[in-house]
Enzyme design. Structure first.
Site, short mmCIF file in Angstrom:
data_model
loop_
_atom_site.label_atom_id
_atom_site.label_comp_id
_atom_site.label_asym_id
_atom_site.label_seq_id
_atom_site.Cartn_x
_atom_site.Cartn_y
_atom_site.Cartn_z
N ASP A 186 0.82 -1.21 0.00
CA ASP A 186 0.00 0.00 0.00
C ASP A 186 0.86 1.27 0.00
O ASP A 186 1.78 1.39 0.82
CB ASP A 186 -0.88 -0.03 1.26
CG ASP A 186 -2.01 0.97 1.20
OD1 ASP A 186 -2.83 0.90 0.27
OD2 ASP A 186 -2.09 1.83 2.11
N HIS A 210 -10.29 -1.84 -5.75
CA HIS A 210 -11.27 -1.40 -4.75
C HIS A 210 -11.32 0.11 -4.58
O HIS A 210 -12.14 0.61 -3.82
CB HIS A 210 -10.91 -2.07 -3.41
CG HIS A 210 -9.57 -1.63 -2.92
ND1 HIS A 210 -8.39 -2.00 -3.56
CD2 HIS A 210 -9.19 -0.82 -1.91
CE1 HIS A 210 -7.38 -1.42 -2.95
NE2 HIS A 210 -7.83 -0.71 -1.94
N ASP A 211 -10.42 0.85 -5.23
CA ASP A 211 -10.40 2.32 -5.14
C ASP A 211 -10.93 2.99 -6.40
O ASP A 211 -10.96 4.21 -6.47
CB ASP A 211 -8.97 2.83 -4.92
CG ASP A 211 -8.38 2.44 -3.58
OD1 ASP A 211 -9.15 2.24 -2.62
OD2 ASP A 211 -7.13 2.36 -3.51
N GLU A 267 2.07 -0.21 -4.66
CA GLU A 267 1.10 0.80 -5.10
C GLU A 267 1.78 2.15 -5.04
O GLU A 267 2.27 2.56 -3.99
CB GLU A 267 -0.14 0.79 -4.19
CG GLU A 267 -1.24 1.67 -4.74
CD GLU A 267 -2.18 2.21 -3.69
OE1 GLU A 267 -3.32 2.54 -4.04
OE2 GLU A 267 -1.79 2.33 -2.51
O1 TEU Z 1 -4.84 3.91 -1.75
C1 TEU Z 1 -4.02 5.01 -1.94
C2 TEU Z 1 -4.38 6.01 -2.98
O2 TEU Z 1 -3.52 6.70 -3.42
C3 TEU Z 1 -5.74 6.31 -3.44
O3 TEU Z 1 -6.21 5.44 -4.39
C4 TEU Z 1 -6.67 6.57 -2.30
O4 TEU Z 1 -7.58 5.53 -2.17
C5 TEU Z 1 -7.46 7.81 -2.46
O5 TEU Z 1 -8.34 7.67 -3.49
C6 TEU Z 1 -6.63 9.04 -2.58
O6 TEU Z 1 -7.45 10.15 -2.84
C7 TEU Z 1 -4.48 2.97 -0.80
C8 TEU Z 1 -5.56 1.93 -0.65
O7 TEU Z 1 -5.71 1.22 -1.85
C9 TEU Z 1 -6.82 2.60 -0.20
O8 TEU Z 1 -7.93 1.73 -0.17
C10 TEU Z 1 -6.55 3.19 1.15
O9 TEU Z 1 -7.67 3.94 1.58
C11 TEU Z 1 -5.32 4.10 1.15
O10 TEU Z 1 -4.21 3.54 0.45
C12 TEU Z 1 -4.85 4.33 2.56
O11 TEU Z 1 -4.31 3.15 3.09
#
Ligand code: TEU
Length: 556
Positions: free
Chosen positions: A200, A331-332, A255
Site C-alpha cells: 500500500d 477497490h479504489d 502501489e
Molecule cells: O490507496 C491510496 C491512494 O492513493 C488512493 O487510491 C486513495 O484511495 C485515495 O483515493 C486518494 O485520494 C491505498 C488503498 O488502496 C486505499 O484503499 C486506502 O484507503 C489508502 O491507500 C490508505 O491506506
C-alpha cells in the site's frame, strides 16, 4: 529478457474480502467464503489471488488501518481459517498475495498507543511527531481524506503526521527499529508460505527532508506529489529486498500514486533488487479527475488519446528493463465498463470485452478485480446516505458544506461517477436472495442489477464476459508474444480506436479496439494475418469495426 519469472507469466485476481462471499451469515464476506469460491477462480484460469487487508483493524478505512499485523480480523475468521485458506489455495495450484500496509498503522495499534504517551518510550519515534509552529500545525499539508494532515496530542504536546485519516498515523521509516518491525511482519507471513505482497502507498514512506510546505493550494494532490518517491525510497526498498524478499520466491507490487515511469524502472528492475511491479496511476487519473479538488472535473468521458498516451508511455518505458502491472479496476476505482466503456444494456457486454482485450494484450501482469470478469457496473447512487466510503463522504462534506466549492447536486453526480464504493458492492453470484453473497442483509447494499448480471447466468452463456475473460487469460498463458512482445503504438492521435502491435521472436499480434458506439473503418493490414485469436463479435468484417468491436490477429 532472460530468466523469465513466474510473476511475468501470471494473471492475478483481486478479492475484496468484505464483499466476496459470506459463509457464516453475518452479512460480511470471510475467509471460508473465499475457500468455497476457489473452484470458480480456478475455472476462470487465474494464477494468483490478492487479498485486501484481512488483519485486525477498527475498519475506519476498510482494513487499511491495521491494529495488529499478525492476527486476523475476527469478522473474516481466525488464523486457523487463514491457514486453511492458504493450503486450499496451494492445493489448487494457485498462489496468494497479501496486502502490506506499512506507510501507516491504525491509531489503535499498540505502537501508536505507546508512542502518543511520551517522548521517551520504546515507541516514541515510531511515528512522525513535530512540535507546533506558532501554536499551529508544523506545515500546510492536507490529508487525503480531508482536513489537515496533522493531529495534535496534548499528552505529548506535539502533532503527528497522517497522510490519510487521523486514525492512520504515518510510520517513521527513518527509524531503523520501525524498518526491522516491518521486516519482522513480512517474515511472519512469508514463513507461513504466502507468495507475495501488494504494498500500500509504498512510494510515500520516505518523507522529504525538513517536511517543507507543499505548493499552493496544498491540497492532497500537491502533498502526494511532494512526498512521492522520497529521497530514501530506493534505499528502503533495497534494504527490504536484501533483508527479506530475496530470501523467498515471491511476487511484489508496490502501489505508487504519482510515481513516474522513469522512476519505476528502478523499482521494477528485472534485476529484482527492489520490487517486481508497481501500480501506476496515470491512466486512472485522467478526466473526469478522481480528485474534484483539482477543479478539473467535468462529465466528459475519458479522452482516448490521453488514455493511449498514459498506457503506452508505461509500456515503452519499462520494456526490457522493468515490468508493468496492468489494471482497469481495483477497490479504489469505479467500474471500468462504466468509466471507459458503455454500461447501457445494449453495449455493456461488448464494451466490457473490448476493455478486457485492450488491457490483457499489453505487456505486463494483468490484475482482474472481482466482478470485472462479469462486466459488473457502477452502482449509480443518487443520495449521500447510500455511500459507505469515508473518502466519498468526507469529500462531500468538505467540498459542499465546508469549502462551498461545488454544489451538492454536482458533487453527487461526481461521486456516482468516481466513488470507490462503485467497486465495493457485494459480488453478484446469482439472481436469488442477496445475489448468493449472503443469506442475511449484506453490510453494503447490492447493485440492483444483480438479477441480470451474475455468475450463474454468465456460466450458462458461452458468449458471456466471463468466458471471454477465461479465453483472454488462456491466450496469455499459451502465447509468448502476448507475454513478452514489445509494444508498438499505432496512430496515437486516433481518438476512436486503440490499436497496437506486439512483436516477439518473429511473431506479432495486432490488437484493434473500437472505443466508440459508431461503426468505423480502419485498415492496419489485418487482411494479411494468419489467424484471428479472439474477437467480441461472431464474425470478422476486416477493416469494418462495429461499436466497441475488439479483435486480436496473430502473424507468424
Ligand atoms: O490507496 C491510496 C491512494 O492513493 C488512493 O487510491 C486513495 O484511495 C485515495 O483515493 C486518494 O485520494 C491505498 C488503498 O488502496 C486505499 O484503499 C486506502 O484507503 C489508502 O491507500 C490508505 O491506506
Amino acid at each position: 529478457m532472460a530468466n523469465k519469472k513466474w510473476f511475468q507469466d501470471s494473471v492475478v485476481y483481486q478479492v475484496y474480502p468484505m464483499s466476496f462471499q459470506d459463509s457464516n451469515n453475518d452479512g460480511v464476506g470471510d475467509l471460508s467464503g473465499i475457500v468455497q469460491r476457489l473452484p470458480y477462480l480456478k475455472k476462470l484460469g487465474v494464477d494468483v489471488i490478492w487479498l485486501n487487508p484481512i488483519y485486525k483493524s477498527p475498519n475506519k478505512d476498510n482494513g487499511y488501518d491495521i491494529s495488529d499485523y499478525k492476527s486476523i480480523n475476527p469478522t473474516y475468521g481466525t488464523m486457523v481459517d487463514f491457514d486453511n485458506l492458504l493450503s486450499q489455495i496451494h492445493k489448487q495450484g494457485l498462489k496468494l498475495m497479501m496486502d502490506l500496509v506499512v506507510n501507516h498503522t491504525s491509531d489503535q495499534h499498540k505502537w501508536f498507543k505507546e508512542s502518543r504517551k511520551s517522548k521517551d518510550n520504546k515507541y516514541s519515534d515510531y511515528y512522525i511527531w513535530r512540535d507546533p509552529v506558532d501554536g499551529h500545525e508544523p506545515n500546510n499539508w492536507r490529508a487525503a481524506f480531508g482536513g489537515p494532515a496533522w493531529t495534535y496530542v496534548p499528552q505529548r504536546g506535539q502533532y503527528y503526521l497522517h497522510l490519510f485519516a487521523p486514525g492512520q498515523p504515518d510510520l517513521n521509516w527513518e527509524n531503523p527499529q520501525v524498518r526491522e518491525s516491518v521486516w519482522d511482519i513480512m517474515r511472519f507471513w512469508l514463513d507461513k508460505g504466502v507468495d507475495g505482497f501488494r504494498m500500500d502507498v509504498i512510494n510515500l514512506i520516505s518523507k522529504p527532508a525538513g517536511l517543507p510546505d507543499a505548493p499552493a493550494p496544498a491540497m492532497y494532490p500537491e502533498v502526494e506529489a511532494l512526498v512521492a518517491d522520497g529521497p530514501k525510497l530506493n534505499d528502503y526498498l533495497h534494504e527490504m529486498n536484501e533483508k527479506v524478499l530475496s530470501h523467498y520466491d515471491v511476487m511484489t507490487v508496490g502501489e505508487m500514486p504519482s510515481s513516474k515511469a522513469e522512476d519505476a524502472v528502478d523499482y521494477t528492475s528485472l534485476k529484482e533488487d527492489e520490487l517486481n511491479m508497481v501500480f501506476q496511476f496515470q491512466h486512472v487519473s485522467l478526466a473526469p479527475n478522481p480528485n474534484p479538488k483539482l477543479g478539473k472535473w467535468n462529465d466528459q468521458p475519458v479522452k482516448l488519446t490521453e488514455l493511449k498516451e498514459a498506457l503506452g508511455h508505461w509500456q515503452k518505458a519499462l520494456d526490457g528493463k522493468g515490468w508493468n502491472s496492468l489494471y482497469w479496476n481495483n477497490h479504489d476505482q469505479p467500474r471500468a465498463v462504466s468509466r471507459f466503456g458503455n454500461d447501457s444494456p445494449k453495449y455493456r457486454e461488448v464494451s466490457a470485452k473490448m476493455l478486457g482485450t485492450t488491457l490483457h494484450m499489453l505487456q505486463g501482469t494483468p490484475f482482474v478485480f472481482e466482478g470485472e470478469e462479469l462486466g459488473m457496473t457502477n452502482v449509480h447512487y443518487t443520495d449521500l446516505n447510500q455511500y459507505e466510503d469515508l473518502e466519498s463522504i468526507n469529500f462531500y462534506h468538505e467540498l459542499v458544506d465546508q469549502d462551498k466549492i461545488i454544489d451538492g447536486k454536482t458533487m453527487l453526480k461526481y461521486l456516482a461517477h468516481i466513488s470507490r464504493d462503485n467497486a465495493r458492492t457485494p459480488m453478484q453470484w446469482d439472481s436469488g436472495l442477496n445475489a448468493g453473497f449472503s443469506k442475511v442483509e449484506p453490510w453494503f447494499a447490492l447493485n440492483p442489477n444483480y438479477k441480470q448480471i451474475n455468475t450463474e447466468e454468465e456460466l450458462k452463456d458461452q458468449n458471456s464476459v466471463f468466458y471471454y475473460y477465461q479465453k483472454l487469460i488462456r491466450l496469455r498463458h499459451d502465447n509468448e508474444v502476448i507475454r513478452y512482445g514489445n509494444y508498438e503504438e499505432i496512430d496515437p492521435q486516433d481518438d476512436q480506436v486503440f490499436s497496437y502491435r506486439r512483436n516477439y521472436k518473429g511473431q506479432a499480434i495486432l490488437v484493434i479496439s473500437n472505443f466508440t458506439d459508431q461503426t468505423l473503418s480502419r485498415d492496419y493490414g489485418q487482411g494479411k494475418a494468419n489467424e484471428l485469436l479472439i474477437s467480441n463479435y461472431d464474425d470478422d468484417k476486416g477493416a469494418e469495426l462495429r461499436p466497441y468491436e475488439s479483435k486480436v490477429y496473430l502473424f507468424r
